[in-house]
Write an enzyme that holds these catalytic residues in place. Structure first.
Site, PDB file in Angstrom:
ATOM      1  N   GLY A  15       9.192   0.855   5.365  1.00  0.00           N
ATOM      2  CA  GLY A  15      10.002   1.094   6.557  1.00  0.00           C
ATOM      3  C   GLY A  15      10.294  -0.192   7.295  1.00  0.00           C
ATOM      4  NE  ARG A  76       9.672   4.709   2.423  1.00  0.00           N
ATOM      5  CZ  ARG A  76       8.805   4.106   3.225  1.00  0.00           C
ATOM      6  NH1 ARG A  76       7.800   3.418   2.688  1.00  0.00           N
ATOM      7  NH2 ARG A  76       8.928   4.167   4.540  1.00  0.00           N
ATOM      8  CG  ASP A 107       0.030   2.026   4.687  1.00  0.00           C
ATOM      9  OD1 ASP A 107       0.941   2.149   5.525  1.00  0.00           O
ATOM     10  OD2 ASP A 107      -0.255   2.917   3.874  1.00  0.00           O
ATOM     11  CB  THR A 130       4.116  -1.056   9.852  1.00  0.00           C
ATOM     12  OG1 THR A 130       4.126   0.343  10.165  1.00  0.00           O
ATOM     13  CG2 THR A 130       2.722  -1.599  10.104  1.00  0.00           C
ATOM     14  CG  ASP A 132       3.498   3.671  11.301  1.00  0.00           C
ATOM     15  OD1 ASP A 132       4.316   4.142  12.116  1.00  0.00           O
ATOM     16  OD2 ASP A 132       3.604   3.817  10.070  1.00  0.00           O
ATOM     17  CG  ASP A 134      -0.651   2.150   9.784  1.00  0.00           C
ATOM     18  OD1 ASP A 134      -0.139   1.016   9.659  1.00  0.00           O
ATOM     19  OD2 ASP A 134      -0.288   3.128   9.121  1.00  0.00           O
ATOM     20  NE  ARG A 176       3.150   5.876   7.761  1.00  0.00           N
ATOM     21  CZ  ARG A 176       2.883   5.117   6.710  1.00  0.00           C
ATOM     22  NH1 ARG A 176       3.212   5.523   5.498  1.00  0.00           N
ATOM     23  NH2 ARG A 176       2.294   3.948   6.856  1.00  0.00           N
TER      24      ARG A 176
END
Length: 326
Positions: A15, A76, A107, A130, A132, A134, A176
């Site tokens: 992303g 992707r 990730d 990212t 996120d 994370d 997510r």
């Protein structure tokens, strides 16, 4: 510094996130500063397999630090998940005389880089990009600060409408299964409740809070992370509508606006610092490591440790939400 590396390939994958262009710019200009050639790889691992590569120079990254998205595009790749696909990618790197890589992504990007580096013994380092946030090994990922500020601006506008019409808005945000976007933006926007993965959703407690707030507050905001176990904003909205059919309840999904837009100052500086460190790390012999920023200090962490380790929610943040929602 090592002089064995002559051509560094750089790519973005997964992303997109605001600040990726600043990261590309930092990698390209740092490599050129040390007289190392740079090869841009378009569309991530898929482009690597297809040989979609080109030589980059200073002009290739001119006037991009302020732009969202990624000039190298992203994709992707199902092919790269297979040994055959990774072998094709390595053969294309050899063909283009690329002998080291900088992977910019989240990730999934770094997990794939970890496998690829081990299989073909090619030096690879990563940069955490990212929304996120994370990844273990950095306090903030590139794009996270811009994303949460985008959410805060959007929710502030939604609050205006909620206030005008005495409405409850349930706002779903990205992230997510990490919930960190929801947690920080919920605190920043004064949300009445925040629903995130990894915590139990007590719907009865939400009902009690809404009963209390109905007598005191015109507008009410509930922030829901997209990975929340109860099924997301629409399911929560349906439950509340069933319980309170006369309540004016609306659902708003912020979606991909959180990924776009000009990166914040923080994300531009983070991308620049980490990009310089990534290239210098490669030249110093680092490999299979992600470069990040912890307590304002550049640090490196092995790929095996970066992936999906930063999912624990700080309980102090949850307590802050409970206290300030009174």
């Amino acid at each position: 510094m090592s002089t064995s590396i002559e051509n560094i390939g750089v790519f973005t994958s997964g992303g997109d996130s605001p600040g990726m262009n600043a990261a590309i710019r930092a990698v390209v200009r740092t490599a050129l500063y040390y007289n190392i050639q740079v090869t841009g790889i378009r569309r991530g691992y898929e482009g690597m397999i297809n040989g979609d590569m080109f030589i980059m120079d200073r002009r290739s990254v001119a006037n991009i630090v302020q732009r969202g998205g990624t000039i190298l595009k992203t994709a992707r790749s199902d092919q790269f998940r297979t040994p055959e696909g990774r072998k094709k990618a390595y053969q294309q790197l050899q063909k283009n005389k690329v002998d080291a890589l900088v992977a910019i992504g989240g990730d999934g990007t770094l997990a794939a880089a970890h496998i690829f580096g081990q299989e073909f013994n090619i030096p690879i380092v990563g940069m955490p990009a990212t929304i996120d946030n994370d990844l273990f090994g950095t306090d903030f990922t590139i794009g996270y600060d811009t994303a949460i500020n985008t959410v805060v601006n959007a929710v502030d506008r939604i609050r205006d409408t909620a206030e005008s019409h005495d409405r409850l808005f349930i706002v779903e945000v990205m992230g997510r299964d990490s919930g960190l976007i929801a947690l920080r933006t919920g605190i920043a926007t004064g949300a009445e409740a925040i629903l995130i993965p990894g915590t139990t959703t007590d719907i009865e407690a939400i009902y009690s809070r809404l009963e209390r707030d109905r007598r005191h507050k015109a507008s009410k905001i509930i922030i829901v992370a997209e990975g929340e176990e109860e099924g997301g904003a629409f399911k929560i909205g349906d439950q509340i509508k069933e319980k309170y059919p006369n309540y004016d309840t609306r659902v708003s999904i912020l979606g991909h606006i959180q990924r776009g837009g000009s990166p914040s100052c923080m994300d531009r500086v983070l991308a620049s610092r980490v990009g310089v460190a990534a290239v210098e790390g490669l030249l110093d012999g680092h490999r299979n490591e992600m470069f990040g920023l912890i307590h304002n200090t550049i640090t490196s962490t092995n790929f095996s440790q970066t992936i999906k380790h930063n999912t624990i929610i700080n309980p102090n943040f949850l307590k802050i939400v409970e206290i300030l929602s009174l």
